[in-house]
Enzyme design. Sequence first.
Site, mmCIF file in Angstrom:
data_model
loop_
_atom_site.group_PDB
_atom_site.id
_atom_site.type_symbol
_atom_site.label_atom_id
_atom_site.label_comp_id
_atom_site.label_asym_id
_atom_site.label_seq_id
_atom_site.Cartn_x
_atom_site.Cartn_y
_atom_site.Cartn_z
ATOM 1 N N HIS A 77 -8.591 2.749 11.872
ATOM 2 C CA HIS A 77 -9.124 3.507 10.743
ATOM 3 C C HIS A 77 -8.167 4.644 10.357
ATOM 4 O O HIS A 77 -7.904 4.875 9.172
ATOM 5 C CB HIS A 77 -10.504 4.057 11.107
ATOM 6 C CG HIS A 77 -11.213 4.751 9.997
ATOM 7 N ND1 HIS A 77 -11.615 4.119 8.841
ATOM 8 C CD2 HIS A 77 -11.599 6.051 9.871
ATOM 9 C CE1 HIS A 77 -12.213 4.992 8.047
ATOM 10 N NE2 HIS A 77 -12.214 6.163 8.641
ATOM 11 N N GLN A 79 -4.902 4.824 10.899
ATOM 12 C CA GLN A 79 -3.701 4.272 10.284
ATOM 13 C C GLN A 79 -3.980 3.813 8.852
ATOM 14 O O GLN A 79 -3.135 3.966 7.969
ATOM 15 C CB GLN A 79 -3.159 3.116 11.134
ATOM 16 C CG GLN A 79 -2.603 3.552 12.470
ATOM 17 C CD GLN A 79 -1.423 4.495 12.330
ATOM 18 O OE1 GLN A 79 -0.591 4.366 11.430
ATOM 19 N NE2 GLN A 79 -1.330 5.459 13.219
ATOM 20 N N ASP A 80 -5.155 3.255 8.632
ATOM 21 C CA ASP A 80 -5.546 2.831 7.291
ATOM 22 C C ASP A 80 -5.589 4.024 6.340
ATOM 23 O O ASP A 80 -5.067 3.958 5.224
ATOM 24 C CB ASP A 80 -6.903 2.126 7.348
ATOM 25 C CG ASP A 80 -7.365 1.659 5.980
ATOM 26 O OD1 ASP A 80 -6.577 0.972 5.288
ATOM 27 O OD2 ASP A 80 -8.508 1.974 5.607
ATOM 28 N N HIS A 81 -6.189 5.106 6.791
ATOM 29 C CA HIS A 81 -6.256 6.316 5.953
ATOM 30 C C HIS A 81 -4.864 6.848 5.652
ATOM 31 O O HIS A 81 -4.568 7.216 4.506
ATOM 32 C CB HIS A 81 -7.091 7.408 6.645
ATOM 33 C CG HIS A 81 -8.523 7.399 6.235
ATOM 34 N ND1 HIS A 81 -8.988 8.084 5.144
ATOM 35 C CD2 HIS A 81 -9.592 6.780 6.771
ATOM 36 C CE1 HIS A 81 -10.287 7.891 5.020
ATOM 37 N NE2 HIS A 81 -10.674 7.089 6.002
#
Length: 104
Positions: A77, A79-81
Amino acid sequence: MNDEQMAVIMPLIIFGGEAKSSAIEAIQAAKAGDFDKADERIKAANDAIVQAHHGQTELLTKAANGEEVDVSIYMVHAQDHLMTGIAFVDLAKEIIELYKVIKG
């Protein structure tokens, strides 16, 4: 996942989201013709990305030194952000340049 890793991951989420929000604000400012504000919001977005990279670098350094770094849904999450924030900043810069041409 230990508290130390969570203390690194949460800022990735926070600063990644802050970068995205600042980039959106920059686009909105450019759309309104306020290029000084757009530049200021892009600077804020870039600053947030730099802050997020500090945490990411810390995790990468630990892994490179052979320390165990758990990959959890929180890490994914985070890394996604961060990646979304980076993409928004890059696109915002291009959109702002287009608005500068359009609004001449």
